[in-house]
Design a protein around this motif. Sequence first.
Motif, short mmCIF file in Angstrom:
data_model
loop_
_atom_site.label_atom_id
_atom_site.label_comp_id
_atom_site.label_asym_id
_atom_site.label_seq_id
_atom_site.Cartn_x
_atom_site.Cartn_y
_atom_site.Cartn_z
N LYS A 293 -12.51 10.42 -4.13
CA LYS A 293 -13.36 9.76 -5.12
C LYS A 293 -12.67 9.76 -6.48
N GLN A 294 -13.34 9.20 -7.46
CA GLN A 294 -12.80 9.19 -8.82
C GLN A 294 -12.38 10.59 -9.23
N GLY A 295 -11.14 10.72 -9.69
CA GLY A 295 -10.62 12.01 -10.11
C GLY A 295 -9.86 12.76 -9.03
N SER B 143 -7.75 1.45 -8.79
CA SER B 143 -9.10 0.96 -9.11
C SER B 143 -10.17 1.95 -8.70
N LYS B 144 -9.85 2.86 -7.78
CA LYS B 144 -10.81 3.86 -7.33
C LYS B 144 -10.74 5.15 -8.16
N GLY B 145 -9.80 5.19 -9.11
CA GLY B 145 -9.65 6.38 -9.94
C GLY B 145 -8.97 7.53 -9.23
#
Length: 250
Positions: free
Chosen positions: A134-136, A177-179
Amino acid sequence: MENLQLKDKNVFITGAASGIGKATALLFAREGAHISFIHYHDRENAETTENEIKALGRKVLCFDGDINDVEFCENAVEKTVSEFGGIDILINNAGTQFPSESITELEEEEVRKTFNSNIIGMILLTKAVFPYLKQGSSIINTTSAVAYLGHEQLVDYSATKGAIVSFTRSLALQAKSKGIRVNAVAPGPVATPLTEKTFGDEEEDYSKPPLERNASTDEIATCFLFLATDASVQMTGQVLHPNGGSIVNG
């Protein structure tokens, strides 16, 4: 209060029974991470790693299997997510090598094993893990200085390490784009069980880096830690070069 850099992060790592993978897993555990790791039929060393992580008070999962087996990868990832609640960091570190004095002496079976272990399995496992990131989140791949410098006895191995560099750069573009950040570490000569098994007591000499010695696995592990934390938040698609000072222009 401890200032842990990876407090309660969930890490999935391959090749952590020994060498760079083990040093990285233990460093991450000391920094607060829970560790799920894969090894390939190295039960004794894997149990030692597992016990050392437990002694640090972290959760640990251990899987024995081949990352070229898609079903095995999916099951290991799903069990990790079920037990830990997710995966934050993927470290692709598994690898093998078979030295050969001449390309005419390369064994087809060994060439295929090298590619399967070093790059094809890496891609398959990353495919299994990616939907849970996920993001991060962060992916860190182990490449090598030989991707840039070459190695006359490791022609096929060097080719796989070059492929890992390209895989890292391409996946970083896709993941942006997904971080999710995707980077790599390219060690020079390192004192590991694999290099000792491959070259015996000889110096693993990539034409002697300026520091004139092999790195320790602990010295390489800190690069993975940097890439896993927010200290490297502006880095993706990049390769770190803990190689003793060799200029590789990579």
